[in-house]
Motif scaffolding. Sequence first.
Motif, PDB file in Angstrom:
ATOM      1  N   ASP A 129       0.986  -1.301   0.045  1.00  0.00           N
ATOM      2  CA  ASP A 129       0.043  -0.147   0.025  1.00  0.00           C
ATOM      3  C   ASP A 129       0.723   1.299  -0.089  1.00  0.00           C
ATOM      4  O   ASP A 129       0.221   2.312  -0.265  1.00  0.00           O
ATOM      5  CB  ASP A 129      -1.069  -0.232   1.097  1.00  0.00           C
ATOM      6  CG  ASP A 129      -2.033  -1.021   1.218  1.00  0.00           C
ATOM      7  OD1 ASP A 129      -2.249  -1.490   0.052  1.00  0.00           O
ATOM      8  OD2 ASP A 129      -2.587  -1.308   2.131  1.00  0.00           O
ATOM      9  N   LEU A 130       2.198   1.139   0.187  1.00  0.00           N
ATOM     10  CA  LEU A 130       3.000   2.330   0.153  1.00  0.00           C
ATOM     11  C   LEU A 130       3.219   2.422  -1.244  1.00  0.00           C
ATOM     12  O   LEU A 130       3.358   1.602  -1.806  1.00  0.00           O
ATOM     13  CB  LEU A 130       4.496   2.139   0.723  1.00  0.00           C
ATOM     14  CG  LEU A 130       4.123   1.734   2.347  1.00  0.00           C
ATOM     15  CD1 LEU A 130       5.769   1.543   2.775  1.00  0.00           C
ATOM     16  CD2 LEU A 130       3.647   2.941   3.029  1.00  0.00           C
ATOM     17  N   LEU A 131       3.132   3.772  -1.567  1.00  0.00           N
ATOM     18  CA  LEU A 131       3.205   4.448  -3.107  1.00  0.00           C
ATOM     19  C   LEU A 131       4.697   4.643  -3.333  1.00  0.00           C
ATOM     20  O   LEU A 131       5.152   4.466  -4.555  1.00  0.00           O
ATOM     21  CB  LEU A 131       2.445   5.706  -3.125  1.00  0.00           C
ATOM     22  CG  LEU A 131       0.998   5.440  -2.973  1.00  0.00           C
ATOM     23  CD1 LEU A 131       0.271   6.807  -3.202  1.00  0.00           C
ATOM     24  CD2 LEU A 131       0.376   4.403  -3.701  1.00  0.00           C
ATOM     25  N   GLY A 132       5.454   5.008  -2.454  1.00  0.00           N
ATOM     26  CA  GLY A 132       7.114   5.157  -2.755  1.00  0.00           C
ATOM     27  C   GLY A 132       7.663   5.937  -1.359  1.00  0.00           C
ATOM     28  O   GLY A 132       7.207   6.216  -0.524  1.00  0.00           O
ATOM     29  N   VAL A 133       8.922   6.072  -1.681  1.00  0.00           N
ATOM     30  CA  VAL A 133      10.000   6.482  -0.591  1.00  0.00           C
ATOM     31  C   VAL A 133      10.409   8.018  -0.957  1.00  0.00           C
ATOM     32  O   VAL A 133      10.806   8.006  -2.355  1.00  0.00           O
ATOM     33  CB  VAL A 133      11.012   5.662  -0.350  1.00  0.00           C
ATOM     34  CG1 VAL A 133      12.067   6.399   0.640  1.00  0.00           C
ATOM     35  CG2 VAL A 133      10.740   4.212   0.059  1.00  0.00           C
ATOM     36  N   LEU A 134      10.247   9.080  -0.213  1.00  0.00           N
ATOM     37  CA  LEU A 134      10.801  10.242  -0.620  1.00  0.00           C
ATOM     38  C   LEU A 134      12.040  10.409  -0.295  1.00  0.00           C
ATOM     39  O   LEU A 134      12.609   9.739   0.631  1.00  0.00           O
ATOM     40  CB  LEU A 134       9.765  11.345   0.029  1.00  0.00           C
ATOM     41  CG  LEU A 134       8.563  11.423  -0.245  1.00  0.00           C
ATOM     42  CD1 LEU A 134       7.556  12.126   0.804  1.00  0.00           C
ATOM     43  CD2 LEU A 134       8.125  11.975  -1.658  1.00  0.00           C
ATOM     44  N   SER A 135      12.881  11.007  -1.043  1.00  0.00           N
ATOM     45  CA  SER A 135      14.306  11.183  -0.915  1.00  0.00           C
ATOM     46  C   SER A 135      14.721  12.476  -0.341  1.00  0.00           C
ATOM     47  O   SER A 135      13.940  13.437  -0.274  1.00  0.00           O
ATOM     48  CB  SER A 135      15.319  10.932  -1.930  1.00  0.00           C
ATOM     49  OG  SER A 135      14.822  11.582  -3.059  1.00  0.00           O
TER      50      SER A 135
END
Length: 92
Positions: free
Chosen positions: A86-92
């Motif tokens: 369900d996580l869409l992505g990791v922000l850097s």
Amino acid sequence: MSVNFKPLADRVLVEPTAAETKTASGIIIPDSAKEKPQEGIVVAVGPGKVDEPTTVKVGDKVLYGKYSGTELKIGGTDYLIVKEADLLGVLS
């Protein structure tokens, strides 16, 4: 951010970031009009499934779906527990 909670399987415990209280132009947003936060910091990570280890780690800033996961309160702090899918992505 140390929490006595260990998610099972591919679940991730996320501490949602606070919703914005002001717009860029300085208008104060009332609580009733605030958007539900869609990003947060990973606080705890489960071990993953046998053939699919989890890819996020504690401290990652992540985006998740608006209606993803289950809200819970641990030690007076609000958290969200979501499946890693369900996580869409990791922000850097």
